[in-house]
Design a protein around this motif. Structure first.
Motif, PDB file in Angstrom:
ATOM      1  N   SER A   1       0.823  -1.205   0.000  1.00 28.82           N
ATOM      2  CA  SER A   1       0.000   0.000   0.000  1.00 28.82           C
ATOM      3  C   SER A   1       0.863   1.264   0.000  1.00 28.82           C
ATOM      4  CB  SER A   1      -0.958   0.001   1.192  1.00 28.82           C
ATOM      5  OG  SER A   1      -0.235  -0.016   2.398  1.00 28.82           O
ATOM      6  N   VAL A   2       1.961   1.251   0.736  1.00 29.21           N
ATOM      7  CA  VAL A   2       2.797   2.456   0.738  1.00 29.21           C
ATOM      8  C   VAL A   2       3.656   2.553  -0.527  1.00 29.21           C
ATOM      9  CG1 VAL A   2       2.782   2.997   3.189  1.00 29.21           C
ATOM     10  CG2 VAL A   2       4.442   1.339   2.333  1.00 29.21           C
ATOM     11  N   THR A   3       4.023   1.413  -1.081  1.00 28.73           N
ATOM     12  CA  THR A   3       4.719   1.442  -2.371  1.00 28.73           C
ATOM     13  C   THR A   3       3.782   2.044  -3.421  1.00 28.73           C
ATOM     14  OG1 THR A   3       6.042  -0.475  -1.768  1.00 28.73           O
ATOM     15  CG2 THR A   3       5.865   0.015  -4.110  1.00 28.73           C
ATOM     16  N   ALA A   4       2.524   1.642  -3.350  1.00 29.42           N
ATOM     17  CA  ALA A   4       1.522   2.207  -4.259  1.00 29.42           C
ATOM     18  C   ALA A   4       1.427   3.720  -4.065  1.00 29.42           C
ATOM     19  CB  ALA A   4       0.167   1.550  -4.020  1.00 29.42           C
ATOM     20  N   LEU A   5       1.476   4.137  -2.815  1.00 32.99           N
ATOM     21  CA  LEU A   5       1.429   5.565  -2.498  1.00 32.99           C
ATOM     22  C   LEU A   5       2.599   6.295  -3.160  1.00 32.99           C
ATOM     23  CD1 LEU A   5      -0.596   6.977  -0.722  1.00 32.99           C
ATOM     24  CD2 LEU A   5       0.916   6.623   1.233  1.00 32.99           C
ATOM     25  N   GLY A   6       3.776   5.673  -3.082  1.00 31.93           N
ATOM     26  CA  GLY A   6       4.969   6.258  -3.705  1.00 31.93           C
ATOM     27  C   GLY A   6       4.772   6.450  -5.203  1.00 31.93           C
ATOM     28  N   HIS A   7       4.120   5.475  -5.829  1.00 30.91           N
ATOM     29  CA  HIS A   7       3.841   5.597  -7.260  1.00 30.91           C
ATOM     30  C   HIS A   7       2.833   6.715  -7.531  1.00 30.91           C
ATOM     31  CE1 HIS A   7       6.033   2.540  -9.436  1.00 30.91           C
ATOM     32  NE2 HIS A   7       5.781   1.645  -8.491  1.00 30.91           N
ATOM     33  N   LYS A   8       1.827   6.769  -6.682  1.00 33.25           N
ATOM     34  CA  LYS A   8       0.776   7.769  -6.893  1.00 33.25           C
ATOM     35  C   LYS A   8       1.329   9.183  -6.692  1.00 33.25           C
ATOM     36  CE  LYS A   8      -3.624   8.598  -7.738  1.00 33.25           C
ATOM     37  NZ  LYS A   8      -4.315   8.133  -8.948  1.00 33.25           N
ATOM     38  N   PHE A   9       2.172   9.348  -5.668  1.00 34.18           N
ATOM     39  CA  PHE A   9       2.803  10.650  -5.438  1.00 34.18           C
ATOM     40  C   PHE A   9       3.650  11.046  -6.646  1.00 34.18           C
ATOM     41  CE2 PHE A   9       2.790   9.992  -0.573  1.00 34.18           C
ATOM     42  CZ  PHE A   9       1.658  10.767  -0.427  1.00 34.18           C
ATOM     43  N   ALA A  10       4.347  10.059  -7.216  1.00 35.40           N
ATOM     44  CA  ALA A  10       5.230  10.352  -8.348  1.00 35.40           C
ATOM     45  C   ALA A  10       4.426  10.771  -9.568  1.00 35.40           C
ATOM     46  CB  ALA A  10       6.086   9.131  -8.673  1.00 35.40           C
ATOM     47  N   ASN A  11       3.322  10.114  -9.784  1.00 35.02           N
ATOM     48  CA  ASN A  11       2.502  10.428 -10.956  1.00 35.02           C
ATOM     49  C   ASN A  11       1.023  10.387 -10.572  1.00 35.02           C
ATOM     50  OD1 ASN A  11       1.224  10.711 -13.380  1.00 35.02           O
ATOM     51  ND2 ASN A  11       2.126   8.883 -14.336  1.00 35.02           N
ATOM     52  N   PRO A  12       0.494  11.522 -10.114  1.00 38.09           N
ATOM     53  CA  PRO A  12      -0.906  11.553  -9.657  1.00 38.09           C
ATOM     54  C   PRO A  12      -1.894  11.166 -10.753  1.00 38.09           C
ATOM     55  CG  PRO A  12       0.253  13.534  -8.972  1.00 38.09           C
ATOM     56  CD  PRO A  12       1.158  12.815  -9.928  1.00 38.09           C
ATOM     57  N   GLY A  13      -1.464  11.232 -11.993  1.00 34.94           N
ATOM     58  CA  GLY A  13      -2.342  10.867 -13.093  1.00 34.94           C
ATOM     59  C   GLY A  13      -2.391   9.372 -13.360  1.00 34.94           C
ATOM     60  N   SER A  14      -1.528   8.624 -12.694  1.00 35.18           N
ATOM     61  CA  SER A  14      -1.549   7.177 -12.920  1.00 35.18           C
ATOM     62  C   SER A  14      -2.647   6.543 -12.076  1.00 35.18           C
ATOM     63  CB  SER A  14      -0.188   6.565 -12.566  1.00 35.18           C
ATOM     64  OG  SER A  14       0.143   6.827 -11.215  1.00 35.18           O
ATOM     65  N   VAL A  15      -3.004   5.318 -12.437  1.00 32.40           N
ATOM     66  CA  VAL A  15      -3.982   4.563 -11.654  1.00 32.40           C
ATOM     67  C   VAL A  15      -3.216   3.433 -10.981  1.00 32.40           C
ATOM     68  CG1 VAL A  15      -5.988   3.053 -11.777  1.00 32.40           C
ATOM     69  CG2 VAL A  15      -5.928   5.163 -13.127  1.00 32.40           C
TER      70      VAL A  15
END
Ligand code: SF4
Ligand code: SF4
Ligand code: SF4
Lengths: 497, 486
Positions: free
Chosen positions: A91-105
């Motif tokens: 879940s936090v790895t996912a957060l890291g991805h989302k922070f990096a690219n808020p436009g990603s799903v």
């Protein structure tokens, strides 16, 4: 592969790789089948996920995060960006991805050991944060990958290899994760679904798709718990596992929507869960790299080049190349600010300077002292165990550090608080009523600037303009205080004469 | 199959079984409302499993069987035309050495080929010219990160590193970047794993106990080749220890970055200026080698304010070609540290070894101060190196030819440079702020590994518990050595 026109294809498109080239290098049967045991619920859930991704048209911007557990090889199948995460941390790895690219799903796909045991802190805090990611939680009441041990969601009495006599009260009760998550403020949508019959499977697919859609629309955090079958470790057939989930798991883990801020007919802000709710819409503004703006932000706009009043001349009358000082007082005396101004002055004059604040628990309210060095070329040793100049704001500081002052040094202390100062033979001692002068000027806060004035007059470290410029620069954002500070400085100087 | 069916374009689609991919679990059997599916009898020669059998006579084309199937490519809905084509294919493939046909055509897949991302180049922009700034070490490091293009800061508050995080909390929103206070250090490093995996620079400030919590994640980052910068402001240990400065994480950062064959560049600044410079270097190396980089400083240095000159340029990072960024171009990418077969993992480790060798060859950094004619070589890093520099001046004034060898990379240890000072050296004195001689161990290990078996005696000055070796202690220790002997 031929280019088949799929317009008449009756199958829903799926975001699976055409060939699973990462599954045993795609060799033989493995290139087209998953690694799950026959009848495993993972395969069903992932199919719905792959279909939903395609149907929503988000394949290119999707990132699937799969952590340790039977789901670890999900990247064999999903034709999306893929990240394999550490156990419990999806879940936090996912957060890291989302922070990096808020436009990603971003999808965090986690099993019960991963999410409900080792990753509890991560999932609870991530859910509470409410940033739009989608978590798919596969609850099959057992550890699959490690070989059938008790999971946090194992049922009471259920036999596993680490609960050989069945789960006992001493092992705690099964975790109702969907309920737990739905009670947090962060999530916008929480549902528990199952896969044991056609009706529930339809609902499961719908829930997964909805979770992704909410993320796509930047609505918030969604969580779908999927009751799944692990025939291997239940040691029964796939069909018996479906029944087992229905008959044994359902009473413990009731299905249904636990929270939904965007249910049809639901008023905005109202949830099926309890407690306050909010949606955490994500700021999609791209970070700024504009050079001027970044510069102003990091320096506070400090691009002035200040005149060198001392014209590069080092105060050699104090030391040939390195003057060491100590400022000591208690918390609110402003010793650190004064120290900073001295260091700033030296640097403005083209010399080197360092300042180390007192450090440790004593800085919480007790004594506060600063070691300063001003060097012609480079400060070699930044501590001041035997300072050439001491400014003491109170009695204890004077008693403690007075004796350490070097031969021929200077001691300045606040004579409004230290009434019977001892004599220090090795140094020139000046008593200046810092506090009294400051109070007379109508601002007790400026006593450190009084001290600075006294320092200037007693040591001739730098011309007075050097200090005054440093003071003015520091007060750039609070210009109305410049006048009183200037006065304080001059009064401090006068007190030495 | 059903020969009497019409080839009707509007016909209802019916399921088709790719028997090689059916594991015979039977979930489709239960799902079928018309009892079209039964357990099979024949073992499939490819798989050794027994696939189900479908008879389409009563089939209503509801596709519930397909929805129940856990296999991606076992059951597909098909038109009669598709079925016939598939059967023709399959009959061609009968016999010894047979292959099965590619099922994906029948599965309505997105046929967009796997994209290949392009190599991207970072942008550099000129900063305004400015005079020297006066900055705390921790602030200088934070600013270095920002100028390196880092807009993602994650952390958990811990003394004495917190000022760095506090400054980031203030600045990141102004830069439209992300400051996120995580639930723990464990979460922090794994958020960095995500952001680094997406190809963007991210960082944290932490201190010893927090760093201990991060090493699992660092091992994963190294395994998956994910960049990220860790500023570890070392404090006293073991356990809770205290919050005063120590250098007792040197063994951890040089030789203990979690499980497995892990190494990372370890940079050791000794002034606020270097806090900025080496933080920028850390980002550069982190992306150059796709590996985390650790900056170690002592608590003193984090707190110390000094003169800092800003660089001339700032960087806007591009998305590297390997990133899992979440867009079309990077869709084929994977961040992963799992290698199931032994040989693959061995190869991966050899690959990492080659990377480490490359780093050792290219990135050793040291600062040599008055070493040219030095007979006494002091080895020290961080603030103790500043104390030692002061001591070199003391000693020189007393006629002792002392010099300071200051490793700026602790891993790789700058052994090549160190070897250049050895011929004249008669004493080596390692000065450090820990009780066990961790920097000395690095020196000894590297001497040994580079086959230096004969070297001058190695002495030490060690303080710990939050006390740094003082200039005076160093000077006294060296004066106490019987310098004329040996
Ligand atoms: S062990 Fe259980 S959960 Fe894991 S793949 Fe097999 S059936 Fe599925
Ligand atoms: S499509 Fe429907 S009726 Fe036909 S075999 Fe499948 S489940 Fe049975
Ligand atoms: S559900 Fe799929 S794998 Fe299981 S028996 Fe049916 S076709 Fe085979």
């Amino acid at each position: 592969m031929s280019n088949v026109n799929n317009s008449n294809n009756p199958n829903p498109t799926r975001a699976f790789y055409n060939k699973f080239f990462r599954h045993a290098q795609g060799a033989g049967v493995k290139g087209y089948s998953n690694h799950y045991c026959p009848g495993c619920g993972h395969g069903v859930a992932q199919k719905y996920l792959a279909e939903s991704i395609s149907e929503l048209g988000i394949q290119d911007k999707t990132i699937t995060v799969s952590p340790v557990g039977c789901s670890v090889f999900m990247y064999y199948y999903m034709d999306t960006g893929n990240t394999q995460a550490a156990h419990g941390r999806a879940s936090v790895t996912a957060l890291g991805h989302k922070f990096a690219n808020p436009g990603s799903v971003v999808i965090s796909y986690q099993g019960d050991g991963d999410l409900a045991s080792i990753g509890l802190a991560e999932i609870v805090s991530t859910a509470q944060l409410g940033i739009p990611i989608t978590v798919i939680f596969i609850n099959n009441a057992i550890y699959g990958m490690t070989g059938g041990q008790m999971a946090p969601t194992t049922l009471m009495g259920q036999r596993t290899s680490t609960s050989p006599n069945g789960r006992q009260p001493i092992m705690g009760a099964p975790f109702k994760i969907a309920e737990l998550i739905s009670n947090l403020d962060g999530p916008v949508y929480v549902e528990r679904v199952a896969l044991f019959n056609a009706k529930e499977r339809t609902k499961a697919k719908k829930a997964i798709k909805k979770g992704l859609k909410l993320q796509m629309e930047n609505k918030g955090f969604s969580f779908i718990e999927v009751l799944a079958e692990c025939p291997t470790h239940l040691k029964i057939s796939a069909l018996e596992s479906e029944k087992w989930v229905q008959e044994k798991m359902l009473p413990m883990f009731p299905l249904g929507v636990k929270k939904d801020l965007f249910a049809e007919g639901a008023e905005a802000g109202a949830g099926a869960g309890t407690g306050a709710t909010h949606t955490n819409n994500f700021n999609l503004t791209a970070p700024t790299f504009d050079a001027k703006k970044v510069f102003d932000i990091v320096t506070g706009g400090n691009d002035e080049t200040v005149p060198r009043y001392a014209k590069g001349v080092f105060p050699k009358h104090l030391d040939p190349k390195d003057v060491s000082m100590k400022l000591a007082g208690s918390g609110g005396d402003g010793a650190q600010t004064a120290a900073m101004l001295i260091a700033q002055s030296a640097i403005n004059e083209g010399h080197d300077a360092t300042h180390i604040p007192s450090y440790g628990p004593e800085s919480r309210g007790g004594t506060s002292y600063a070691d300063i060095h001003v060097a012609a070329e480079e400060v070699l040793s930044p501590a001041s165990p035997t300072p050439q100049i001491l400014i003491a704001f109170n009695g204890p500081s004077l008693m403690k550090f007075g004796p350490t002052v070097a031969n021929g040094g200077i001691i300045i202390y606040d004579s409004s608080v230290v009434t019977n100062a001892p004599s220090f033979k090795q140094a020139k001692v000046y008593g200046v009523p810092f506090a009294e002068i400051a109070v007379k000027l109508g601002n007790a806060m400026v006593k450190n600037i009084v001290a600075l004035g006294a320092l200037q007059a007693a040591s001739k470290l730098y011309p007075e303009e050097t200090f005054l410029t440093a003071v003015k620069t520091a007060l750039k954002s609070k210009p109305k205080f410049i006048e009183v500070n200037e006065k304080a400085f001059r009064e401090g100087m006068k007190a030495i004469h | 199959m059903t020969a009497n069916q019409q080839k009707n374009p509007k016909e209802k689609a019916k399921p088709f079984l790719f028997s090689e991919f059916c594991k015979g679990c039977g979930r489709c059997i239960e799902a079928c409302p018309k009892n079209c599916i039964v357990i099979g009898q024949d073992i499939n020669t490819f798989t050794g499993l027994i696939p189900i059998k479908i008879s389409l006579e009563n089939c209503i084309g509801c596709s519930l069987c397909v929805n129940a199937c856990p296999e991606p490519y076992a059951l597909a809905m098909s038109t009669e035309e598709m079925r016939e084509r598939e059967e023709r294919e399959q009959s061609k493939n009968k016999g010894a050495g047979a292959t099965f046909s590619d099922p994906s055509e029948m599965f309505g897949l997105d046929k967009s080929p796997l994209p290949k991302a392009k190599k991207a180049i970072d942008e550099e922009m000129n900063l305004p010219i400015s005079g020297p700034q006066i900055l705390k070490g921790n602030y200088a490091s934070a600013i270095g990160a920002i100028l390196s293009g880092c807009r993602h800061f994650y952390g958990y508050p811990i003394t004495p590193s917190t000022e760095g995080a506090e400054l980031m909390a203030k600045l990141m929103p102004q830069l439209d970047g992300i400051f996120f206070q995580a639930v723990s250090e464990v979460a922090t490093v794994n958020i960095m794993y995500g952001t680094g995996g997406a190809g963007l620079p991210s960082m944290t400030f932490t201190s010893s106990p927090g760093f201990s919590l991060m090493v699992e994640g660092i091992s994963y980052m190294i395994g998956s080749e994910i960049p990220g910068v860790f500023i570890n402001i070392m404090r006293g240990g073991p356990g809770l220890g205290n919050i005063a400065p120590e250098q007792s994480d040197i063994k951890l950062v040089c030789n203990g970055l979690g499980h497995g064959n892990t190494h990372a560049v370890v940079l050791a600044p000794s002034t606020p200026q270097e806090m900025l410079d080496l933080t920028m270097k850390a980002f550069e190396l982190s992306f150059k080698y796709r590996n985390p980089v650790i900056v170690v400083a002592d608590g003193y240095l984090g707190q110390m304010t000094g003169k800092v000159i800003l660089p001339k340029k700032l960087k806007k990072p591009a998305i590297p070609e390997w990133a899992v960024y979440g867009d079309k171009e990077h869709r084929a990418n994977l961040m992963c540290s799992i290698y199931l077969t032994e040989k693959d993992l061995e190869d991966h480790n050899h690959y990492l070894d080659r990377k480490y060798d490359e780093i050792k060859k290219n990135e050793q950094m040291a600062d040599l101060y008055k070493c040219d004619d030095a007979e006494v070589i002091i080895v020290a890093c961080n603030t103790p190196a500043q104390m030692a520099k002061g001591s070199v001046a003391d000693l020189r004034s007393k006629g002792v030819k002392a010099g300071l060898f200051r490793p700026m990379t602790l891993w790789p240890f700058p052994i090549d440079k160190f070897k250049t000072v050895l011929p004249r050296a008669r004493h080596i004195v390692v000065v450090e702020a820990n009780s066990s001689g961790q920097l000395e161990d690095e020196l000894r290990l590297n001497l040994n590994r580079s086959q230096v078996t004969v070297h001058p005696p190695i002495h030490n000055v060690r303080r710990c518990g939050g006390i740094l070796p003082s200039q005076q202690e160093i000077t006294e220790k060296i004066l106490s050595l019987k310098l004329k002997e040996v």
